[in-house]
Enzyme design. Structure first.
Site, PDB file in Angstrom:
ATOM      1  N   LYS A  72       1.034  -1.263  -0.117  1.00 29.43           N
ATOM      2  CA  LYS A  72      -0.287  -0.143   0.483  1.00 29.43           C
ATOM      3  C   LYS A  72       0.708   1.429  -0.180  1.00 29.43           C
ATOM      4  O   LYS A  72       1.462   1.637   0.880  1.00 29.43           O
ATOM      5  CB  LYS A  72      -1.461  -0.277   1.632  1.00 29.43           C
ATOM      6  CG  LYS A  72      -1.567   1.730   1.472  1.00 29.43           C
ATOM      7  CD  LYS A  72      -2.617   1.778   0.211  1.00 29.43           C
ATOM      8  CE  LYS A  72      -3.095   3.041   1.138  1.00 29.43           C
ATOM      9  NZ  LYS A  72      -2.321   4.394   1.161  1.00 29.43           N
ATOM     10  N   PRO A  73       1.096   0.982  -1.393  1.00 29.42           N
ATOM     11  CA  PRO A  73       1.657   3.017  -1.512  1.00 29.42           C
ATOM     12  C   PRO A  73       1.307   4.138  -0.654  1.00 29.42           C
ATOM     13  O   PRO A  73       0.064   4.226  -1.101  1.00 29.42           O
ATOM     14  CB  PRO A  73       2.428   3.050  -2.843  1.00 29.42           C
ATOM     15  CG  PRO A  73       1.067   2.452  -2.908  1.00 29.42           C
ATOM     16  CD  PRO A  73       0.564   1.718  -2.203  1.00 29.42           C
ATOM     17  N   LEU A 130      -3.594 -10.012  17.060  1.00 30.26           N
ATOM     18  CA  LEU A 130      -2.119 -10.362  17.321  1.00 30.26           C
ATOM     19  C   LEU A 130      -1.144 -10.347  15.524  1.00 30.26           C
ATOM     20  O   LEU A 130      -0.607 -10.883  15.643  1.00 30.26           O
ATOM     21  CB  LEU A 130      -2.148 -11.558  18.149  1.00 30.26           C
ATOM     22  CG  LEU A 130      -2.449 -11.965  19.603  1.00 30.26           C
ATOM     23  CD1 LEU A 130      -2.205 -13.632  19.705  1.00 30.26           C
ATOM     24  CD2 LEU A 130      -1.833 -10.692  19.842  1.00 30.26           C
ATOM     25  N   GLU A 175       7.966   2.446  12.052  1.00 33.51           N
ATOM     26  CA  GLU A 175       9.431   3.080  11.472  1.00 33.51           C
ATOM     27  C   GLU A 175       8.682   4.715  11.882  1.00 33.51           C
ATOM     28  O   GLU A 175       7.872   4.884  11.088  1.00 33.51           O
ATOM     29  CB  GLU A 175      10.280   2.787  10.765  1.00 33.51           C
ATOM     30  CG  GLU A 175      11.366   3.903  10.672  1.00 33.51           C
ATOM     31  CD  GLU A 175      11.408   5.382  10.514  1.00 33.51           C
ATOM     32  OE1 GLU A 175      11.056   6.042  11.039  1.00 33.51           O
ATOM     33  OE2 GLU A 175      10.884   5.111   8.924  1.00 33.51           O
ATOM     34  N   GLY A 208       7.602   9.019  13.058  1.00 28.19           N
ATOM     35  CA  GLY A 208       8.464  10.493  13.564  1.00 28.19           C
ATOM     36  C   GLY A 208       9.509  10.128  14.122  1.00 28.19           C
ATOM     37  O   GLY A 208       9.900   9.675  14.864  1.00 28.19           O
ATOM     38  N   CYS A 267      12.618  12.071   7.753  1.00 34.48           N
ATOM     39  CA  CYS A 267      11.996  10.967   8.959  1.00 34.48           C
ATOM     40  C   CYS A 267      13.972  11.341   9.735  1.00 34.48           C
ATOM     41  O   CYS A 267      13.043  12.271  11.130  1.00 34.48           O
ATOM     42  CB  CYS A 267      11.293   9.829   9.339  1.00 34.48           C
ATOM     43  SG  CYS A 267      10.194   9.100   8.764  1.00 34.48           S
ATOM     44  N   GLU A 275       7.162  18.200  14.961  1.00 34.96           N
ATOM     45  CA  GLU A 275       8.351  18.286  13.679  1.00 34.96           C
ATOM     46  C   GLU A 275       7.956  19.065  12.765  1.00 34.96           C
ATOM     47  O   GLU A 275       6.880  18.467  12.531  1.00 34.96           O
ATOM     48  CB  GLU A 275       8.016  16.175  14.333  1.00 34.96           C
ATOM     49  CG  GLU A 275       8.856  16.011  12.569  1.00 34.96           C
ATOM     50  CD  GLU A 275       8.418  14.353  12.260  1.00 34.96           C
ATOM     51  OE1 GLU A 275       9.577  13.675  11.908  1.00 34.96           O
ATOM     52  OE2 GLU A 275       7.453  14.012  12.837  1.00 34.96           O
ATOM     53  N   LYS A 278      10.865   5.615  22.268  1.00 33.12           N
ATOM     54  CA  LYS A 278      10.491   5.926  22.120  1.00 33.12           C
ATOM     55  C   LYS A 278       9.267   6.557  21.581  1.00 33.12           C
ATOM     56  O   LYS A 278       8.555   5.195  20.730  1.00 33.12           O
ATOM     57  CB  LYS A 278       9.611   7.420  23.260  1.00 33.12           C
ATOM     58  CG  LYS A 278      11.873   7.114  23.757  1.00 33.12           C
ATOM     59  CD  LYS A 278      11.284   9.084  24.454  1.00 33.12           C
ATOM     60  CE  LYS A 278      12.765   9.781  23.970  1.00 33.12           C
ATOM     61  NZ  LYS A 278      13.021  10.964  24.507  1.00 33.12           N
ATOM     62  N   GLY A 297       8.438   4.004  17.743  1.00 34.32           N
ATOM     63  CA  GLY A 297       8.245   3.135  17.269  1.00 34.32           C
ATOM     64  C   GLY A 297       8.943   1.746  17.548  1.00 34.32           C
ATOM     65  O   GLY A 297       9.627   1.962  18.592  1.00 34.32           O
TER      66      GLY A 297
END
Length: 479
Positions: free
Chosen positions: A174-175, A243, A249, A251, A283, A378, A449, A452
């Site tokens: 999914k781009p 599950l 990954e 911010g 990022c 950010e 934190k 991710g």
């Protein structure tokens, strides 16, 4: 564009499409199908059917297929580069570098997977296992959904898709809606190389709709995502229902710390290079500039001088350094964040202007550690907020006062200071004498934190997309 499902090119079941436009000149690049839950579920069903045969395909044959894919990318290299530039506004030199990185990353994953070894438990290590042989193998998890972002649609396609395929998983790609066409071309080449149509599929559409579908479907075993922390937390919640193996990954608001022992030429050049790459939409880019007060004025003057020489403009021109942001809406958001910082007491001494999707390189001074930009705001654009500090302890405190922890950079010629800071900073990466805007295909890329869960990079991702099975040969060595 079409959806690429089960080896066929098809429209979305809804028949709805949306436009993908060039952020530089607003020209139409392509129309894109807007998939809904029915399309996602159909693709996942086909992936479930196709994956077992792919998993049974010997790894040397899977390797040959993916090696052929890399050769096909090289064949179509400039065609894909053109698409990267037009759909995302990325400057052409960076587009070429990103596509070359895809080829390198695929190759490294192929090599690493062929050395993905199991383990053997020591013989007779317990009284109850005397005579037994215990060893492990790694097997694919099943069907993965790989969600890629707009800022590096090709490089992160490689980091998401290559490890899934080489280890025998099926992958549903999914781009980002702003940059779907490069992923479409790459997935076509996977099919041409010999990857079965149900094993690699591409669906386009709303990330929110896909997120809601992921909460309900029982057909997905894992999710790999690069993007915002807010969306990542939603995916984590959804993954808990079934599950799913979720790795994220997210911010970052990464510190770039300049001590008075720094080489000023290095400090300025690395600051500019790290923050203007991809127009600041990275990022792990340096986003907060912490500079020791006794050199802050000199650093700022040199930084402004250097940024005045940076060319901003047509991304197709070879000498352009800064192109547009991904769209005008994002450019407006960056300007709003600049204005918010100024309203909190900062001064803008360079830039701070917008023209369509372009934001000029911007330097903000008099930024204090209690402002939003010094913590969790950010800014995804070419903005340089400069924060002064006096002592090592203050630098560490300001660097760590964010909920993020992706990357960091420290500029100093004192190795003791560098190592002390690298140990103290709460970040997944610390680069000495450069910005944190740095990534090897092999390093465990990820953060602390709210940045991710999990790590990406050859062997690290291969462990994320496989599971370990123990096999016991009972009593085979018994007397």
């Amino acid at each position: 564009m079409k959806l690429l499902i089960g080896g066929e090119k098809t429209e979305a079941m809804s028949g709805v499409t949306f436009e993908n436009r060039n952020p530089y000149n607003n020209e139409l690049v392509c129309t894109v199908p807007k998939a809904d839950a029915r399309d996602f579920e159909r693709a996942a069903e086909l992936a479930r059917q196709a994956q077992p045969a792919w998993a049974k395909t010997p790894i040397y044959l899977r390797s040959r297929i993916l090696e052929k894919f890399v050769s096909l990318v090289r064949r179509d290299f400039e065609k894909i580069v053109d698409v990267i530039c037009r759909e995302g506004g990325k400057v052409i030199t960076e587009a070429r570098a990103e596509l070359d990185t895809l080829c390198v990353v695929f190759t490294y994953y192929i090599q690493a997977a062929n050395h993905l070894l199991g383990n053997t438990v020591p013989i007779d290590s317990e009284a109850r296992t005397v005579g037994d042989v215990i060893f492990t193998i790694r097997e694919p998890i099943g069907t993965f959904v790989s969600i890629t972002p707009y800022n590096f649609p090709v490089e992160l396609y490689a980091h998401k898709v290559a490890p899934c395929l080489i280890t025998g998983n099926a992958v549903l790609i999914k781009p980002a809606s702003d940059t779907p066409l490069s992923a479409y071309l790459l997935t076509e080449l996977l099919w041409e190389a010999g990857v079965p149509g149900g094993v690699a599929q591409l669906v386009t559409g709303s990330g929110t709709v896909m997120g809601e579908w992921l909460k309900k479907t029982c057909l997905v075993d894992g999710v790999g995502f690069t993007g915002s922390t807010a969306v990542g937390k939603t995916l984590m919640e959804g993954g808990g229902a079934h599950l799913q193996h979720v790795f994220l990954e997210l911010g970052g608001n990464d510190p770039y710390v300049v001590f008075d022992s720094a080489d000023m030429d290095v400090a300025v050049s690395q600051a500019i290079g790290g923050r203007t790459w991809n127009a600041g939409q990275t990022c792990c880019a340096n986003k907060r500039f912490l500079v020791q007060n006794n050199i802050r004025q000199a650093f700022t003057e040199r930084l402004v001088q250097g940024l005045r020489e940076v060319k901003m403009g047509d991304p197709m021109q070879e000498d352009t350094v800064v192109g547009p942001l991904i769209n005008e809406q994002q450019a407006k958001e960056v300007i709003s964040q600049i204005e918010r910082t100024v309203a909190q007491g900062a001064r803008c001494i360079l830039g701070g202007t917008r023209d369509g999707a372009f934001v000029s390189p911007t330097v903000l001074v008099d930024v204090t550690s209690d402002m939003d930009v010094a913590k969790d705001m950010e800014i995804f654009g070419p903005v340089f907020p400069i924060i002064g500090f006096d002592t090592f302890e203050q630098a560490v405190e300001i660097a760590n006062q964010t909920s993020y922890g992706l990357a960091s950079g420290v500029i100093t010629q004192d190795i003791n200071t560098a190592m002390k800071f690298a140990k103290a900073v709460q970040a997944g990466t610390c680069v000495v004498n450069s910005s944190g805007n740095y990534r090897s295909a092999h390093q465990p890329f990820g953060g602390y934190k709210d940045t991710g869960i999990g790590r990406e990079g050859t062997m690290h991702t291969l462990y994320e997309v496989t599971q370990e099975k123990t096999i016991v040969l009972k009593n085979v060595l018994a007397d």
